[in-house]
Design a protein around this motif. Sequence first.
Motif, PDB file in Angstrom:
ATOM      1  N   PRO A 172       0.708  -1.165   0.027  1.00 56.33           N
ATOM      2  CA  PRO A 172      -0.193  -0.038  -0.140  1.00 56.33           C
ATOM      3  C   PRO A 172       1.013   1.344   0.002  1.00 56.33           C
ATOM      4  O   PRO A 172       1.841   1.275   0.722  1.00 56.33           O
ATOM      5  N   GLN A 173       0.314   2.357  -0.787  1.00 57.67           N
ATOM      6  CA  GLN A 173       1.297   3.607  -0.653  1.00 57.67           C
ATOM      7  C   GLN A 173       0.359   4.809  -0.749  1.00 57.67           C
ATOM      8  O   GLN A 173      -0.891   4.823  -1.444  1.00 57.67           O
ATOM      9  N   GLY A 174       0.731   5.652   0.083  1.00 60.47           N
ATOM     10  CA  GLY A 174      -0.018   7.141   0.119  1.00 60.47           C
ATOM     11  C   GLY A 174       0.658   8.032  -0.675  1.00 60.47           C
ATOM     12  O   GLY A 174       1.088   7.769  -2.089  1.00 60.47           O
ATOM     13  N   GLY A 175       1.205   9.156  -0.244  1.00 60.05           N
ATOM     14  CA  GLY A 175       1.997  10.168  -1.174  1.00 60.05           C
ATOM     15  C   GLY A 175       3.401   9.781  -1.382  1.00 60.05           C
ATOM     16  O   GLY A 175       4.018  10.664  -2.059  1.00 60.05           O
ATOM     17  N   ASN A 176       3.808   8.492  -0.861  1.00 62.32           N
ATOM     18  CA  ASN A 176       5.129   8.162  -1.373  1.00 62.32           C
ATOM     19  C   ASN A 176       6.156   9.260  -0.764  1.00 62.32           C
ATOM     20  O   ASN A 176       7.275   9.497  -1.451  1.00 62.32           O
ATOM     21  N   THR A 177       5.893   9.576   0.626  1.00 57.48           N
ATOM     22  CA  THR A 177       6.983  10.607   0.809  1.00 57.48           C
ATOM     23  C   THR A 177       7.777   9.965   2.096  1.00 57.48           C
ATOM     24  O   THR A 177       8.472  10.746   2.976  1.00 57.48           O
ATOM     25  N   GLY A 178       7.593   8.722   2.071  1.00 55.89           N
ATOM     26  CA  GLY A 178       8.224   7.984   3.329  1.00 55.89           C
ATOM     27  C   GLY A 178       9.829   8.084   3.133  1.00 55.89           C
ATOM     28  O   GLY A 178      10.167   8.134   2.257  1.00 55.89           O
ATOM     29  N   LEU A 179      10.589   7.663   4.303  1.00 56.31           N
ATOM     30  CA  LEU A 179      11.936   7.867   4.151  1.00 56.31           C
ATOM     31  C   LEU A 179      12.828   6.490   4.533  1.00 56.31           C
ATOM     32  O   LEU A 179      14.035   6.356   4.725  1.00 56.31           O
ATOM     33  N   VAL A 180      11.902   5.298   4.837  1.00 53.53           N
ATOM     34  CA  VAL A 180      12.599   4.350   5.319  1.00 53.53           C
ATOM     35  C   VAL A 180      12.456   3.033   4.312  1.00 53.53           C
ATOM     36  O   VAL A 180      12.508   1.897   4.619  1.00 53.53           O
ATOM     37  N   GLY A 181      11.742   3.178   3.187  1.00 49.72           N
ATOM     38  CA  GLY A 181      11.534   2.241   2.229  1.00 49.72           C
ATOM     39  C   GLY A 181      10.228   1.361   2.386  1.00 49.72           C
ATOM     40  O   GLY A 181      10.196   0.388   1.976  1.00 49.72           O
ATOM     41  N   GLY A 182       9.378   1.801   3.349  1.00 54.38           N
ATOM     42  CA  GLY A 182       8.041   0.973   3.756  1.00 54.38           C
ATOM     43  C   GLY A 182       7.195   0.950   2.500  1.00 54.38           C
ATOM     44  O   GLY A 182       6.243  -0.128   2.677  1.00 54.38           O
ATOM     45  N   GLY A 183       6.982   2.016   1.890  1.00 55.90           N
ATOM     46  CA  GLY A 183       6.119   1.896   0.632  1.00 55.90           C
ATOM     47  C   GLY A 183       6.581   1.848  -0.758  1.00 55.90           C
ATOM     48  O   GLY A 183       6.032   2.047  -1.767  1.00 55.90           O
ATOM     49  N   VAL A 184       7.905   0.947  -0.600  1.00 51.28           N
ATOM     50  CA  VAL A 184       8.457   1.096  -2.056  1.00 51.28           C
ATOM     51  C   VAL A 184       8.293  -0.798  -2.389  1.00 51.28           C
ATOM     52  O   VAL A 184       8.783  -1.444  -1.553  1.00 51.28           O
ATOM     53  N   PRO A 185       8.175  -1.072  -3.504  1.00 50.84           N
ATOM     54  CA  PRO A 185       8.158  -2.654  -3.947  1.00 50.84           C
ATOM     55  C   PRO A 185       9.428  -3.047  -4.113  1.00 50.84           C
ATOM     56  O   PRO A 185       9.893  -3.269  -5.153  1.00 50.84           O
ATOM     57  N   LEU A 186      10.256  -3.228  -2.938  1.00 50.57           N
ATOM     58  CA  LEU A 186      11.533  -3.661  -3.053  1.00 50.57           C
ATOM     59  C   LEU A 186      11.700  -5.155  -3.553  1.00 50.57           C
ATOM     60  O   LEU A 186      12.714  -5.607  -3.947  1.00 50.57           O
ATOM     61  N   HIS A 187      10.579  -5.816  -3.511  1.00 49.95           N
ATOM     62  CA  HIS A 187      10.587  -7.387  -3.723  1.00 49.95           C
ATOM     63  C   HIS A 187       9.572  -7.640  -4.925  1.00 49.95           C
ATOM     64  O   HIS A 187       9.056  -8.882  -4.983  1.00 49.95           O
ATOM     65  N   GLY A 188       9.361  -6.921  -5.864  1.00 46.84           N
ATOM     66  CA  GLY A 188       8.515  -7.016  -6.793  1.00 46.84           C
ATOM     67  C   GLY A 188       6.804  -6.909  -6.678  1.00 46.84           C
ATOM     68  O   GLY A 188       6.212  -7.678  -7.367  1.00 46.84           O
ATOM     69  N   GLU A 189       6.562  -6.313  -5.563  1.00 41.45           N
ATOM     70  CA  GLU A 189       4.886  -6.417  -5.216  1.00 41.45           C
ATOM     71  C   GLU A 189       4.279  -5.467  -6.044  1.00 41.45           C
ATOM     72  O   GLU A 189       4.961  -4.581  -6.732  1.00 41.45           O
ATOM     73  N   VAL A 190       2.929  -5.757  -6.118  1.00 38.58           N
ATOM     74  CA  VAL A 190       2.031  -4.585  -6.664  1.00 38.58           C
ATOM     75  C   VAL A 190       2.177  -3.485  -5.779  1.00 38.58           C
ATOM     76  O   VAL A 190       1.837  -3.854  -4.462  1.00 38.58           O
ATOM     77  N   VAL A 191       1.961  -2.413  -6.624  1.00 36.90           N
ATOM     78  CA  VAL A 191       1.654  -1.200  -5.664  1.00 36.90           C
ATOM     79  C   VAL A 191       0.260  -0.693  -5.660  1.00 36.90           C
ATOM     80  O   VAL A 191      -0.493  -0.622  -6.810  1.00 36.90           O
TER      81      VAL A 191
END
Length: 426
Positions: A49-68
């Motif tokens: 899940p992703q909101g405004g994508n303003t995070g700084l710790v990679g919690g909202g980034v598909p680092l393992h190929g997930e669907v956003v």
Amino acid sequence: MTGAAAAGFAADWTGRFRGNTPAVVRPRDTAEVVRVLALCADAGIAVVPQGGNTGLVGGGVPLHGEVVLSLVRLDQMDPVDAEASQVTAGAGVTLRRLAAADPDLHLGVLIASRDSATAGGAVATNAGGLRVLRYGPMRAQVRGIEAVLSDGTVVSHLAGLVKDNTGYDYPSLLAGSEGTLAVITRVRIQLVPRLRRLVTVIVGVPGLDELHALARQAMRDVPGLVSAEFFTQAGLDILVEHAGLAPPLPSPACVYLLLEASGASALDDLAGLIGERPAAVGETAADRARLWSYRERHPEAAGFLGVPVKLDVSVPAARWVRLASEAAGVVADVDPGATVVTFGHVADGNVHVNIVPAQPADGRHEDAVFSFVASLGGSISAEHGIGALKARWLPLARSAAERALFARIRSALDPTATLNPHILPR
């Protein structure tokens, strides 16, 4: 959305965390979120899940190929409930829109990324910001939540009752859960009276001990105090050189304390506190915005020099001076050539340690800072969550029993491991 169009959803604000995604799904309402999650759970496809994508710790980034699953299109907002001073908003409503929902009310949380940060994301990460000492973090503003579980089940409790002891407080549980337990689709937010007659000051101080003492005195003696922030000359020098800011005071200082207060006596109260110390004062909106720019642009400072390692940490109030004064030295022990910019919130023990490494960013910087913070009885995450950046250091802050409890809660709410499966213990 796929391919090149999805690239912007696969990197975080710092540029340090970059992933890849087969698709970005942008639902328009809760019903579409339900269908997306049900399909992904049945197919065994992980979702970030992703909101405004303003995070700084990679919690909202598909680092393992997930669907956003981007929630930005869930941007409907109900009329303000004037009797309760509350408003119900879609997860994609920006914090700036929330703050402007009523001319007499305001949002208690104020963060630099408010133009793009969203209500859902701010709740999911329990955002803090510049007025925590007055109103608390985002969790304290939540009066209800609508969310979708990983199997498509909708849970909704949006009445906004202040007194409601009818079971588990799952809205509070979802605040700070980083999209691991459910997808927040709507939130009921408690608004606060809009502040009037605001006065902002920046005070030049020779050292952190005096700055801390002055901030504590302000908390005792300035009834309308809403913010107490600090930054250093080192960070200011970077902004003067690269962002074109003029210094706020005629002569440089070691550290700077920014205070903001409201009310008829705010100017006199702050003047009495400051005494003969060098200071800049802003009473008009333009002057206050200019003074705030020195603090609010500090998150950019390290980025002018390279790709930063951004760490937000906190300690008990009595140990704040040690954290703020020794953090740069702790980093220098493992990377003598690193540039360190510190700034943050004096009253709640939160320091942002931004590092531009000279040596490889292989975890040495996090290990040094987080171990130091743990030795002071602090937290490795004060505002932005654990995400991908801090996962390996969570044992410094949480016991084995606590981490096992986290895993049991996750398993109960998301048995198929669909939601952000690589964030927090499972």
